[in-house]
Scaffold this motif. Structure first.
Motif, PDB file in Angstrom:
ATOM      1  N   SER A  34      20.818 -23.036 -23.781  1.00  0.00           N
ATOM      2  CA  SER A  34      21.456 -23.364 -22.510  1.00  0.00           C
ATOM      3  C   SER A  34      21.822 -22.107 -21.731  1.00  0.00           C
ATOM      4  O   SER A  34      21.593 -22.026 -20.517  1.00  0.00           O
ATOM      5  CB  SER A  34      22.710 -24.206 -22.761  1.00  0.00           C
ATOM      6  N   PHE A  38      19.417 -21.830 -18.314  1.00  0.00           N
ATOM      7  CA  PHE A  38      20.083 -22.349 -17.129  1.00  0.00           C
ATOM      8  C   PHE A  38      21.070 -21.382 -16.492  1.00  0.00           C
ATOM      9  O   PHE A  38      21.171 -21.338 -15.264  1.00  0.00           O
ATOM     10  CB  PHE A  38      20.750 -23.683 -17.476  1.00  0.00           C
ATOM     11  N   GLY A  42      18.643 -19.108 -14.358  1.00  0.00           N
ATOM     12  CA  GLY A  42      18.831 -19.984 -13.213  1.00  0.00           C
ATOM     13  C   GLY A  42      19.958 -19.542 -12.313  1.00  0.00           C
ATOM     14  O   GLY A  42      19.750 -18.943 -11.258  1.00  0.00           O
ATOM     15  N   GLU A  55      22.232 -30.840 -11.887  1.00  0.00           N
ATOM     16  CA  GLU A  55      21.712 -30.921 -13.243  1.00  0.00           C
ATOM     17  C   GLU A  55      21.099 -32.285 -13.481  1.00  0.00           C
ATOM     18  O   GLU A  55      21.744 -33.319 -13.292  1.00  0.00           O
ATOM     19  CB  GLU A  55      22.801 -30.679 -14.287  1.00  0.00           C
ATOM     20  N   ASN A  63      25.721 -27.371 -20.508  1.00  0.00           N
ATOM     21  CA  ASN A  63      25.278 -26.579 -19.363  1.00  0.00           C
ATOM     22  C   ASN A  63      26.386 -26.465 -18.318  1.00  0.00           C
ATOM     23  O   ASN A  63      26.591 -25.398 -17.728  1.00  0.00           O
ATOM     24  CB  ASN A  63      24.034 -27.204 -18.725  1.00  0.00           C
ATOM     25  N   THR A  67      28.366 -23.059 -17.142  1.00  0.00           N
ATOM     26  CA  THR A  67      28.391 -22.751 -15.714  1.00  0.00           C
ATOM     27  C   THR A  67      29.815 -22.533 -15.235  1.00  0.00           C
ATOM     28  O   THR A  67      30.086 -21.626 -14.437  1.00  0.00           O
ATOM     29  CB  THR A  67      27.720 -23.882 -14.916  1.00  0.00           C
ATOM     30  N   TYR A 171      19.032 -27.511 -12.590  1.00  0.00           N
ATOM     31  CA  TYR A 171      18.801 -27.425 -14.031  1.00  0.00           C
ATOM     32  C   TYR A 171      18.023 -28.690 -14.415  1.00  0.00           C
ATOM     33  O   TYR A 171      18.591 -29.782 -14.414  1.00  0.00           O
ATOM     34  CB  TYR A 171      20.122 -27.436 -14.809  1.00  0.00           C
ATOM     35  N   ASP A 173      16.813 -30.671 -17.209  1.00  0.00           N
ATOM     36  CA  ASP A 173      17.068 -30.707 -18.650  1.00  0.00           C
ATOM     37  C   ASP A 173      16.872 -32.114 -19.215  1.00  0.00           C
ATOM     38  O   ASP A 173      17.653 -32.564 -20.063  1.00  0.00           O
ATOM     39  CB  ASP A 173      18.491 -30.206 -18.934  1.00  0.00           C
ATOM     40  N   THR A 203      14.974 -24.421 -12.948  1.00  0.00           N
ATOM     41  CA  THR A 203      14.607 -23.906 -14.263  1.00  0.00           C
ATOM     42  C   THR A 203      14.493 -25.059 -15.251  1.00  0.00           C
ATOM     43  O   THR A 203      15.210 -26.054 -15.160  1.00  0.00           O
ATOM     44  CB  THR A 203      15.636 -22.893 -14.806  1.00  0.00           C
ATOM     45  N   THR A 204      13.568 -24.911 -16.193  1.00  0.00           N
ATOM     46  CA  THR A 204      13.382 -25.913 -17.237  1.00  0.00           C
ATOM     47  C   THR A 204      12.854 -25.244 -18.494  1.00  0.00           C
ATOM     48  O   THR A 204      12.176 -24.203 -18.436  1.00  0.00           O
ATOM     49  CB  THR A 204      12.408 -27.023 -16.792  1.00  0.00           C
TER      50      THR A 204
END
Length: 240
Positions: A34, A38, A42, A55, A63, A67, A171, A173, A203-204
């Motif tokens: 994570s 992310f 990210g 997300e 995540n 953050t 994100y 996910d 992002t992934t």
């Protein structure tokens, strides 16, 4: 769905879903994954002064928690929207033990123009209390958890969700394409492209060629990046 708690290689926990034969995070390291995909690749790559994050798959809240911590570290004001069709209850998440009982988080309040410059390192708050609020705060409402972090959780299927809002970072996910193919469609990536502001980032963890090509077809510029330490070899970052 039944969910079983399992430890991953970095010592942090994840959930295993027997019905899908799928984990919520990498078994090579939930927290490491994570943080790398992310936060580092990210959020930190976003130039937005006050990032608006979306997300896809709120899940365990890991995540979102990382953050929030980054928001307090950097001082950037973050508005975080998390979509989740199958919310977890706090009793399940608590057993993952992401936060130790005595862990404290330094919270920095916003300074007004009349404030004297502060030499304080911030106010210490029990981390577990803030993490619990991520999961127990009401759905469908903005909840300001700290002066730098505002959360809105939405219980919905992203494929049915309609919004006029725009975001700086996404994100992505969701569970793996072979487990949730409806979450990895060209139509969805086209919609996510529209939801991002110019210069936005998605992002992934999934670096499959078919996913990269769908992102490119949606209009993204896609790059392969090194995966998290000890984990997947590559991840994807897409820019608008």
């Amino acid at each position: 769905m039944e969910r079983i708690i399992e430890r991953t290689d970095d010592g942090s926990a994840t959930l295993f879903v027997p019905e899908l034969n799928e984990h919520y995070h990498s078994t090579k390291g939930a927290r490491t994954e994570s943080q790398h995909i992310f936060i580092d690749m990210g959020l930190k790559a976003s130039s937005a002064a006050s990032p608006r994050i979306l997300e896809i798959g709120f899940g365990t809240g890991l995540n979102a928690w990382l953050t929030l911590k980054e928001a307090e570290r950097s001082g950037r004001n973050i508005h975080y929207t998390g979509l989740e069709l199958y919310p977890l209850d706090w009793q399940t998440v608590e057993q993952l033990s992401y936060i130790s009982g005595d862990e404290q988080l330094t919270i920095h309040r916003k300074q007004s123009v009349t404030d004297e410059p502060s030499t304080s390192n911030g106010e210490q708050q029990p981390a577990i209390e803030l993490f619990k609020q991520l999961h127990t705060s009401p759905w469908g409402k903005d909840v300001q958890l700290t002066s730098h972090f505002t959360l809105r959780k939405i219980e919905t299927d992203v494929n049915q969700w309609i919004t006029e809002k725009r975001f700086d970072t996404i994100y992505f996910d969701a569970f793996a394409p072979e487990k949730q193919p409806e979450m990895w469609s060209q139509e969805l990536f086209n919609r996510l492209y529209v939801l991002l502001d110019k210069g936005g980032i998605l992002t992934t963890y999934c670096a499959k060629g078919i996913v990269r090509r769908m992102l490119q077809s949606a209009g993204f510029t896609v790059e392969r990046l090194p995966g998290p330490p000890g984990g997947k070899r590559e991840i994807l970052r897409a820019r608008k």
